[in-house]
Enzyme design. Sequence first.
Site, PDB file in Angstrom:
ATOM      1  N   GLU A   1       0.847  -1.219   0.000  1.00 31.10           N
ATOM      2  CA  GLU A   1       0.000   0.000   0.000  1.00 31.10           C
ATOM      3  C   GLU A   1       0.872   1.256   0.000  1.00 31.10           C
ATOM      4  O   GLU A   1       0.524   2.279   0.596  1.00 31.10           O
ATOM      5  CB  GLU A   1      -1.029  -0.024   1.119  1.00 31.10           C
ATOM      6  CG  GLU A   1      -1.997  -1.178   0.906  1.00 31.10           C
ATOM      7  CD  GLU A   1      -3.372  -0.973   1.468  1.00 31.10           C
ATOM      8  OE1 GLU A   1      -3.756   0.169   1.718  1.00 31.10           O
ATOM      9  OE2 GLU A   1      -4.060  -1.996   1.633  1.00 31.10           O
TER      10      GLU A   1
HETATM   11  N1  COS Z   1      -7.221  12.059  -3.109  1.00 30.90           N
HETATM   12  C1  COS Z   1      -7.778  12.630  -4.202  1.00 30.90           C
HETATM   13  N2  COS Z   1      -7.048  13.012  -5.274  1.00 30.90           N
HETATM   14  C2  COS Z   1      -5.720  12.788  -5.243  1.00 30.90           C
HETATM   15  C3  COS Z   1      -5.068  12.213  -4.140  1.00 30.90           C
HETATM   16  C4  COS Z   1      -5.890  11.837  -3.044  1.00 30.90           C
HETATM   17  N3  COS Z   1      -5.348  11.287  -1.968  1.00 30.90           N
HETATM   18  N4  COS Z   1      -3.755  12.130  -4.380  1.00 30.90           N
HETATM   19  C5  COS Z   1      -3.557  12.646  -5.589  1.00 30.90           C
HETATM   20  N5  COS Z   1      -4.753  13.040  -6.101  1.00 30.90           N
HETATM   21  C6  COS Z   1      -4.966  13.703  -7.388  1.00 30.90           C
HETATM   22  C7  COS Z   1      -4.208  15.009  -7.372  1.00 30.90           C
HETATM   23  O1  COS Z   1      -4.975  16.062  -6.826  1.00 30.90           O
HETATM   24  C8  COS Z   1      -3.891  15.222  -8.821  1.00 30.90           C
HETATM   25  O2  COS Z   1      -5.012  15.789  -9.499  1.00 30.90           O
HETATM   26  P1  COS Z   1      -4.983  17.326 -10.009  1.00 30.90           P
HETATM   27  O3  COS Z   1      -3.863  17.364 -11.027  1.00 30.90           O
HETATM   28  O4  COS Z   1      -6.340  17.527 -10.581  1.00 30.90           O
HETATM   29  O5  COS Z   1      -4.675  18.137  -8.789  1.00 30.90           O
HETATM   30  C9  COS Z   1      -3.707  13.802  -9.357  1.00 30.90           C
HETATM   31  O6  COS Z   1      -4.370  12.938  -8.441  1.00 30.90           O
HETATM   32  C10 COS Z   1      -2.242  13.423  -9.466  1.00 30.90           C
HETATM   33  O7  COS Z   1      -1.639  13.554  -8.192  1.00 30.90           O
HETATM   34  P2  COS Z   1      -0.073  13.639  -7.991  1.00 30.90           P
HETATM   35  O8  COS Z   1       0.464  14.712  -8.889  1.00 30.90           O
HETATM   36  O9  COS Z   1       0.212  13.740  -6.535  1.00 30.90           O
HETATM   37  O10 COS Z   1       0.404  12.221  -8.590  1.00 30.90           O
HETATM   38  P3  COS Z   1       1.829  11.534  -8.653  1.00 30.90           P
HETATM   39  O11 COS Z   1       1.922  10.783  -9.925  1.00 30.90           O
HETATM   40  O12 COS Z   1       2.906  12.514  -8.329  1.00 30.90           O
HETATM   41  O13 COS Z   1       1.708  10.375  -7.535  1.00 30.90           O
HETATM   42  C11 COS Z   1       2.135   9.301  -5.395  1.00 30.90           C
HETATM   43  C12 COS Z   1       1.856  10.578  -6.233  1.00 30.90           C
HETATM   44  C13 COS Z   1       3.617   8.931  -5.385  1.00 30.90           C
HETATM   45  C14 COS Z   1       1.691   9.708  -4.020  1.00 30.90           C
HETATM   46  C15 COS Z   1       1.281   8.101  -5.900  1.00 30.90           C
HETATM   47  O14 COS Z   1       1.747   7.647  -7.136  1.00 30.90           O
HETATM   48  C16 COS Z   1       1.293   6.939  -4.923  1.00 30.90           C
HETATM   49  O15 COS Z   1       0.560   6.944  -3.917  1.00 30.90           O
HETATM   50  N6  COS Z   1       2.103   5.916  -5.218  1.00 30.90           N
HETATM   51  C17 COS Z   1       2.150   4.699  -4.432  1.00 30.90           C
HETATM   52  C18 COS Z   1       1.149   3.751  -4.948  1.00 30.90           C
HETATM   53  C19 COS Z   1       0.928   2.649  -3.994  1.00 30.90           C
HETATM   54  O16 COS Z   1       0.602   2.855  -2.841  1.00 30.90           O
HETATM   55  N7  COS Z   1       1.057   1.428  -4.503  1.00 30.90           N
HETATM   56  C20 COS Z   1       0.800   0.266  -3.744  1.00 30.90           C
HETATM   57  C21 COS Z   1      -0.255  -0.479  -4.447  1.00 30.90           C
HETATM   58  S1  COS Z   1      -1.485  -1.100  -3.420  1.00 30.90           S
HETATM   59  S2  COS Z   1      -0.734  -2.690  -2.597  1.00 30.90           S
END
Ligand code: COS
Length: 378
Positions: A362
């Site tokens: 996660e």
């Molecule tokens: N809730 C609602 N919207 C969200 C959000 C959240 N928690 N997080 C991001 N968003 C939205 C952002 O607002 C953005 O939209 P806008 O451009 O309209 O503002 C869009 O999604 C992209 O967000 P961001 O620019 O932060 O994306 P990134 O590609 O930089 O990704 C991380 C950020 C690294 C945080 C994300 O890729 C991540 O969580 N990676 C890990 C994935 C993971 O947990 N994998 C395990 C799989 S499950 S076992």
Amino acid sequence: MYELTDEQKMLQKTVRELAKEKVEPRAAEIDEKGEYPWDMFELLRDNDLLGLCFPEELDGSGADLLTICLAIEELARVCVNTSLILGVCKLGSTPIMLAANDDQLKKYIPPLAMGEKQCAFGLTEPGAGSDAAAMSSRAVLKGDKYVINGQKCFITNGGIADTYSVFAKTDESSGVKGISAFIVEKAFPGFETGKIEHKMGIRGSQTTELIFTDMEVPAENLLGKEGDGFRIAMMTLDKTRPSIGAQAVGCAQGALDHAIAYAKERVQFGGPIARLQGIQFMLADMAMQVEAARHLVYRSAAMAETGVREASGVSAMAKCFASDTAMRVTVDAVQVLGGYGYMAEYPLERMMRDAKITQIYEGTNQVQRVVIARALLG
Ligand code: COS
């Protein structure tokens, strides 16, 4: 803020007793055999624990996230594998609960709530782990079906689950806005599970690849609108990371329980080692960290339940802090038991191996820090 209600305390007690009586005796064997524990799934189903994840109108019992975390914690205290059955039920179904229309909810949720079917979450790909947006699975609308090609990996409950929340790109030119979410059934043509992974810990949970070859998904199985997928995935993780925190707290507490019991019994230098300040300070540090992690997890669960955007950073803190705690505490618990801690005859080495995954899945704890920093800095 949170305060446990009488109902939550009652559930905590009931699951604690069930875990002690029915789950703990199976824990070592589940790990050793490395096979999915269907009897534990049935135990959770028969005790209405799977239903906690779903509202009453969809055949669940309508528990909030904090209550689900309490149940996961108590199960993980004796067997992380069994706690993961409930955890993956929450993870795989949350995209559906967040974004499905009435027809989708009525079709897919009651069988999960009743334990007739199981679910899983398909986000990660070989080339898209922490950078989830870099996925290369593609979904193309052809008539009344999406045709999906691609590969997912490290999917918890892969092959066991019947219903999958799957993410794929419907528009390659729009970055994260081109990702869409789908409900996929194992029985859909073109769906295949790939190799089963052999793992360091959580060995009773089945982790597989998913392979989609011209997989046909009815257009009505799109969740929300095209392009909503990334947001659905992120909102899901905001709601489920506290449950990984709860799993980590349970695992750490279980290790501490064993370390305390051992320290009171083990006689060296003419008395129980619990009399030695070196051991006392270790136990005190372990207990302090577990307690701090527990409160952060409970608070994050209460906050994530409300769906406020600020919950994102706090969920990441809870998952990160609790899993780092679980790792430290299980390592120290092995140390308290000395040579016995290292032997498979005692449960500590298993708990240490199981704790490790909570720092990884996660979202790695490095990704959690990214999420926390973004919440702080805007
Ligand atoms: N809730 C609602 N919207 C969200 C959000 C959240 N928690 N997080 C991001 N968003 C939205 C952002 O607002 C953005 O939209 P806008 O451009 O309209 O503002 C869009 O999604 C992209 O967000 P961001 O620019 O932060 O994306 P990134 O590609 O930089 O990704 C991380 C950020 C690294 C945080 C994300 O890729 C991540 O969580 N990676 C890990 C994935 C993971 O947990 N994998 C395990 C799989 S499950 S076992």
